[in-house]
Design an enzyme around this catalytic site. Structure first.
Site, PDB file in Angstrom:
ATOM      1  N   LYS A  13       6.344  83.295  45.400  1.00  0.00           N
ATOM      2  CA  LYS A  13       4.792  83.073  45.273  1.00  0.00           C
ATOM      3  C   LYS A  13       4.120  83.252  46.268  1.00  0.00           C
ATOM      4  O   LYS A  13       3.107  83.867  46.370  1.00  0.00           O
ATOM      5  CB  LYS A  13       4.756  81.359  45.031  1.00  0.00           C
ATOM      6  CG  LYS A  13       4.435  80.961  43.647  1.00  0.00           C
ATOM      7  CD  LYS A  13       4.226  79.358  43.656  1.00  0.00           C
ATOM      8  CE  LYS A  13       5.174  78.623  44.029  1.00  0.00           C
ATOM      9  NZ  LYS A  13       5.006  77.824  45.114  1.00  0.00           N
ATOM     10  N   ARG A  88       1.061  71.174  41.090  1.00  0.00           N
ATOM     11  CA  ARG A  88       2.306  70.829  40.861  1.00  0.00           C
ATOM     12  C   ARG A  88       2.620  70.080  40.067  1.00  0.00           C
ATOM     13  O   ARG A  88       3.932  69.514  39.723  1.00  0.00           O
ATOM     14  CB  ARG A  88       3.144  70.785  42.380  1.00  0.00           C
ATOM     15  CG  ARG A  88       3.786  71.822  42.929  1.00  0.00           C
ATOM     16  CD  ARG A  88       4.423  71.280  44.257  1.00  0.00           C
ATOM     17  NE  ARG A  88       5.583  72.026  44.756  1.00  0.00           N
ATOM     18  CZ  ARG A  88       5.124  73.112  45.672  1.00  0.00           C
ATOM     19  NH1 ARG A  88       4.140  73.600  46.058  1.00  0.00           N
ATOM     20  NH2 ARG A  88       6.370  73.729  46.196  1.00  0.00           N
ATOM     21  N   ARG A 123      17.175  82.225  53.966  1.00  0.00           N
ATOM     22  CA  ARG A 123      15.849  82.472  54.452  1.00  0.00           C
ATOM     23  C   ARG A 123      15.883  81.351  55.809  1.00  0.00           C
ATOM     24  O   ARG A 123      16.397  80.514  55.846  1.00  0.00           O
ATOM     25  CB  ARG A 123      14.982  81.415  53.425  1.00  0.00           C
ATOM     26  CG  ARG A 123      13.699  82.079  53.277  1.00  0.00           C
ATOM     27  CD  ARG A 123      13.022  81.860  52.041  1.00  0.00           C
ATOM     28  NE  ARG A 123      12.187  80.496  52.234  1.00  0.00           N
ATOM     29  CZ  ARG A 123      10.804  80.298  51.552  1.00  0.00           C
ATOM     30  NH1 ARG A 123      10.578  81.261  50.634  1.00  0.00           N
ATOM     31  NH2 ARG A 123      10.260  79.202  51.540  1.00  0.00           N
ATOM     32  N   ARG A 156      14.740  76.148  57.873  1.00  0.00           N
ATOM     33  CA  ARG A 156      13.971  75.052  57.481  1.00  0.00           C
ATOM     34  C   ARG A 156      14.931  73.968  56.674  1.00  0.00           C
ATOM     35  O   ARG A 156      15.536  74.289  55.762  1.00  0.00           O
ATOM     36  CB  ARG A 156      12.667  75.224  56.731  1.00  0.00           C
ATOM     37  CG  ARG A 156      11.346  75.617  57.709  1.00  0.00           C
ATOM     38  CD  ARG A 156      10.308  75.880  56.840  1.00  0.00           C
ATOM     39  NE  ARG A 156      10.020  75.638  55.414  1.00  0.00           N
ATOM     40  CZ  ARG A 156       9.622  76.254  54.470  1.00  0.00           C
ATOM     41  NH1 ARG A 156       8.547  77.567  55.000  1.00  0.00           N
ATOM     42  NH2 ARG A 156       9.473  76.055  53.094  1.00  0.00           N
ATOM     43  N   ARG A 167      14.757  70.802  44.665  1.00  0.00           N
ATOM     44  CA  ARG A 167      13.426  71.239  44.328  1.00  0.00           C
ATOM     45  C   ARG A 167      13.257  71.759  42.965  1.00  0.00           C
ATOM     46  O   ARG A 167      12.467  71.584  42.207  1.00  0.00           O
ATOM     47  CB  ARG A 167      13.012  72.074  45.467  1.00  0.00           C
ATOM     48  CG  ARG A 167      12.261  71.440  46.528  1.00  0.00           C
ATOM     49  CD  ARG A 167      11.138  72.320  47.431  1.00  0.00           C
ATOM     50  NE  ARG A 167      11.861  73.518  47.557  1.00  0.00           N
ATOM     51  CZ  ARG A 167      11.681  74.201  48.719  1.00  0.00           C
ATOM     52  NH1 ARG A 167      10.596  73.833  49.318  1.00  0.00           N
ATOM     53  NH2 ARG A 167      12.321  75.252  49.084  1.00  0.00           N
TER      54      ARG A 167
END
Ligand code: AMP
Length: 212
Positions: A13, A88, A123, A156, A167
Site C-alpha cells: 500500500k 480500517r 522488512r 519495527r 495483524r
C-alpha cells in the site's frame, strides 16, 4: 482526485500510495505514519497508542477519525489526496464521506497471507526518517544503514512475524468487510498485489481510467 487505498499491511500500500501521489500530483496521507510520528514525538496521543501499535492492534476510531479530519483540512490537501491505511473499520468507512467529501474510488490491493508473511519478515525501517527496506527485495546500499539519512536500521516491533500474523487476522475480521461496503456503492477497484510494484501501479492507473 481523492483516492482511498485498502489492503493488508505488506501488500504494498505504502509504495503504491507514493507512486500514485507522484502520478496525480496529490498528497499521500498515511495514518500509520502520522501515528508513528506521534509516538516518536511522545505526544499525549503517542504515549496512549504505543502499546496498541506495537502489538499490531487497531487504534481507536475516535483518535484516527479526528486525525484524518484535521489532516484533510490543511492547505496542502486541497488539490486532492490518497488515503493510505484509512478506513480500517466499517465505522471509519461509514463516516469517510462526511470527513473527506466525495471521492473517486477505493483501490483494494489483494495479496495472499503467505506472501505477506514472507515479505514482512525481511522488512527493516529507519527510526529517524521512516524509510523502509527489505533484505531481499530492496536492501540498503550498506547493510543495516539507512541510505537516506545514515541512521541504524531496526526491525519495527510491528513487523515481527507474530505481530504480522495477528495483524492479518485483524485485517480479515475488521477491514476486509469494508470492501463489500464500497462495492455496493460502485466505488471499489480491486487489483492483484503480486509482482513488480510498477506493474501494480500501471494496473491501478488503467483501472482508474476505465472508471473515470
Ligand atoms: P500502517 O503503517 O498503515 O500499517 O499502520 C500501522 C499501525 O497504525 C496499525 O497496525 C494500527 O495499529 C495503526 N493504524 C493505522 N491506521 C489506522 C486506522 N485507520 N485505524 C486504526 N488503527 C490504525
Amino acid at each position: 482526485m481523492k483516492l482511498v487505498l485498502l489492503g493488508p499491511s505488506g501488500a504494498g500500500k505504502g509504495t503504491q500510495a507514493k507512486n500514485l501521489s507522484r502520478k496525480y500530483g496529490i498528497l499521500h496521507i498515511s495514518t500509520g505514519d502520522i501515528l508513528r510520528d506521534h509516538m516518536k514525538r511522545q505526544t499525549e496521543i503517542g504515549r496512549k497508542i504505543e502499546h496498541i501499535m506495537d502489538k499490531g492492534k487497531l487504534v481507536s476510531d475516535s483518535i484516527v477519525i479526528n486525525m484524518v479530519k484535521e489532516r484533510v483540512r490543511m492547505e496542502d490537501a486541497q488539490n486532492g489526496f490518497i488515503l493510505d491505511g484509512f478506513p480500517r473499520t466499517l465505522y471509519q468507512a461509514e463516516v469517510l464521506e462526511s470527513i473527506v467529501g466525495q471521492f473517486n474510488g477505493v483501490v483494494a490491493i489483494n495479496l495472499d497471507d503467505e506472501i505477506i508473511i514472507k515479505r514482512m519478515s525481511g522488512r527493516y525501517s529507519c527510526p529517524e526518517c521512516g524509510s523502509v527496506y527489505h533484505v531481499n527485495f530492496y536492501p540498503p546500499k550498506e547493510q543495516g544503514i539507512c541510505d537516506v539519512c545514515g541512521s541504524d536500521l531496526i526491525q519495527r516491533e510491528d513487523d515481527k512475524e507474530t505481530t504480522v500474523i495477528n495483524r492479518l487476522k485483524l485485517y480479515h475480521e475488521m477491514t476486509e468487510p469494508i470492501k463489500s461496503f464500497f462495492k455496493h456503492k460502485n466505488l471499489l477497484i480491486e487489483v492483484d498485489g503480486i509482482g513488480e510494484a510498477s506493474e501494480v501501479t500501471k494496473n491501478i492507473i488503467e483501472k482508474l481510467g476505465e472508471k473515470a
